[in-house]
Design a protein around this motif. Structure first.
Motif, PDB file in Angstrom:
ATOM      1  N   TRP A 295     -17.919  80.362   0.228  1.00 53.60           N
ATOM      2  CA  TRP A 295     -18.419  79.799  -1.019  1.00 53.60           C
ATOM      3  C   TRP A 295     -19.463  80.746  -1.602  1.00 53.60           C
TER       4      TRP A 295
ATOM      5  N   ARG B 184     -18.254  77.307  -6.329  1.00 53.79           N
ATOM      6  CA  ARG B 184     -16.818  77.571  -6.174  1.00 53.79           C
ATOM      7  C   ARG B 184     -16.425  78.937  -6.714  1.00 53.79           C
TER       8      ARG B 184
ATOM      9  N   SER C  83     -12.100  73.937  -6.004  1.00 50.90           N
ATOM     10  CA  SER C  83     -12.889  72.722  -6.171  1.00 50.90           C
ATOM     11  C   SER C  83     -13.734  72.469  -4.938  1.00 50.90           C
ATOM     12  N   ILE C  84     -14.735  71.618  -5.088  1.00 48.53           N
ATOM     13  CA  ILE C  84     -15.664  71.335  -3.998  1.00 48.53           C
ATOM     14  C   ILE C  84     -15.738  69.839  -3.744  1.00 48.53           C
TER      15      ILE C  84
END
Length: 473
Positions: free
Chosen positions: A50, A76, A81-82
């Protein structure tokens, strides 16, 4: 009768089936104290790396979309996506995740409500946090949050930052993300109570919970202008410096207004979204900060940020501030704005002033003027014919100290310069009411040492101020 029983059983099963269909399947309980509500995708994302860390510091509890969006995009790296976890210490509902879940780049948002200190060691809670890429502490009571210090949750949140994720919080959640946490575990301090006594029972702190990169020496405050919290933040800073809570003898309060949010990037640069934020620096020891006495602290350096402006926490600026002071618990006017110092080459050189803070009638109770901007204009009075006013300062090798005191006609006062042990080094004892006094001394020994200026009544008393100008050269 058997047919009737069968009919009732079928009806009951139908009702149960209907209720199960309507029940929110994303609501679970990790144990009796923890509630868990997950929104978005049921499975966490998996990725090797990340691009954070990133942080949001909000002045009130709600999510500020511009800074939240910036944090998500930064973590990101602009793609993928996170997973987000919201940690709360009380309340119901999912107001933060309701805003976060629809944002671009969010895979899921899970609200965890922990109601006991031991919940910080709950295995499901820590699994959720460690699998997330952003942890947001909701508003509430920061005393609940500092109770998780030393639990597994503390290390889990730190692991999110370490892997390039981020953290944030609003109101109480903003407080807990600073280096020095004002925990409010006994009561909530107001500016008036904090300035009247910086050691009031409401002034309690927790240290050693989180220390985020570039954010050392900070103590956060929220609802800043709306609840007039500049005074208490000044007291927070004075306490942090006086009690050695901040490294290097300097402390910064970060006060964020309601609806505003500071976004901090991985390099320590903070950008404000919303109405205002203030950064308050105390870079010297307070002149008076002792239990039971009003605060005296001169020349706080204050940076005011408005929407879009920045403050570099990695390379903290040496200009751009305005100066405000507190004397005997009374702050200067217009605390929330001022004309900034724009010349970084030299500090202000016009000196400062200091009004005595009683009781300062002994060396142990002396007003410390060492860290003021010199020359210093001292003032006070002789309320009785036995009054004595002490001021402490330091001299380095080769420095010369001078004091010139104007004594009013109401009384006769004598001036003494004392060593650190109280021995008289020089004195001025001119006879008669209104007779001015002056002393001078050069330190010839190596190193530095503490000295005391002692102005004491010889005859008479009154409320008319004496004034002394003291210099070091």
């Amino acid at each position: 009768m058997s047919a009737a029983r069968d009919a009732r059983r079928v009806c009951f099963l139908a009702v149960v089936a209907l209720l199960l269909t309507l029940a929110p399947i994303d609501v679970t309980a990790a144990n009796a104290q923890v509630s868990r509500v997950r929104q978005g995708n049921a499975s966490d994302v998996s990725r090797a790396g990340w691009a954070g860390p990133a942080y949001t510091m909000n002045g009130s509890g709600g999510i500020v979309v511009p800074t939240m969006t910036r944090a998500i995009d930064a973590i990101r790296g602009g793609s993928g996506s996170i997973d987000v976890v919201v940690v709360a210490g009380s309340g119901t509902g999912t107001p933060e995740c309701d805003v976060i879940t629809p944002l671009v780049g969010v895979n899921s948002c899970t609200t965890l409500t922990l109601t006991a200190a031991r919940d910080g060691d709950d295995s499901r809670v820590n699994t959720d946090v460690r699998n997330a890429e952003f942890v947001y502490f909701a508003g509430g009571d920061q005393c609940d949050y500092v109770a998780w210090k030393g639990t597994a949750l503390e290390a889990s949140v730190e692991s999110v930052v370490s892997k390039g994720g981020g953290v944030g919080g609003g109101s109480a959640g903003h407080h807990v993300n600073s280096d020095i946490v004002y925990d409010a575990c006994t009561a909530s301090a107001t500016s008036s109570t904090a300035l009247a006594d910086p050691y009031d029972r409401s002034m309690t702190f927790t240290t050693g919970m989180f220390r985020w990169p570039h954010y050392a020496g900070t103590v956060n405050d929220s609802h800043f202008v709306a609840r007039d919290r500049m005074g208490r933040s000044m007291a927070f800073v004075a306490r942090a410096v006086k009690d050695g809570l901040a490294p290097g003898g300097r402390a910064w309060a970060v006060g964020v207004e309601e609806g505003a949010s500071l976004y901090l990037d991985r390099n320590g640069l903070a950008t404000l979204s919303g109405p205002s934020a203030h950064v308050v620096l105390g870079d010297h020891q307070p002149e008076v900060a002792v239990p039971g006495r009003p605060l005296t602290y001169t020349n706080f350096k204050i940076w005011k940020l408005t929407n879009g402006q920045t403050y570099d926490f990695a390379n903290r600026p040496s200009c751009g501030y305005y100066l405000r002071s507190v004397r005997a618990g009374v702050p200067d006017g217009n605390l929330y704005s001022g004309t900034p110092v724009t010349d970084c080459s030299t500090p202000p050189s016009d000196g400062s002033s200091h009004a005595e803070v009683e009781p300062n009638d002994s060396r142990s109770a002396a007003d410390d003027i060492s860290r003021l901007t010199w020359p210093v204009a001292l003032s006070g009075d002789m309320k009785s014919d036995s009054d004595r006013d002490y001021f402490a300062f330091t001299l380095a090798a080769g420095e010369t100290f001078t004091a010139n005191c104007a004594i009013p006609d109401a009384y006769d006062a004598d001036l003494y310069l004392l060593s650190s042990t109280g021995s008289t080094l020089t004195r001025s004892v001119n006879d008669g009411a209104g007779a001015d006094e002056a002393v001078t001394l050069t330190r010839t020994a190596s190193g530095s040492a503490t000295y005391y200026l002692d102005l004491e009544a010889y005859a008479g008393s009154g409320d008319t101020d004496w004034t002394c100008t003291v210099r070091r050269s």
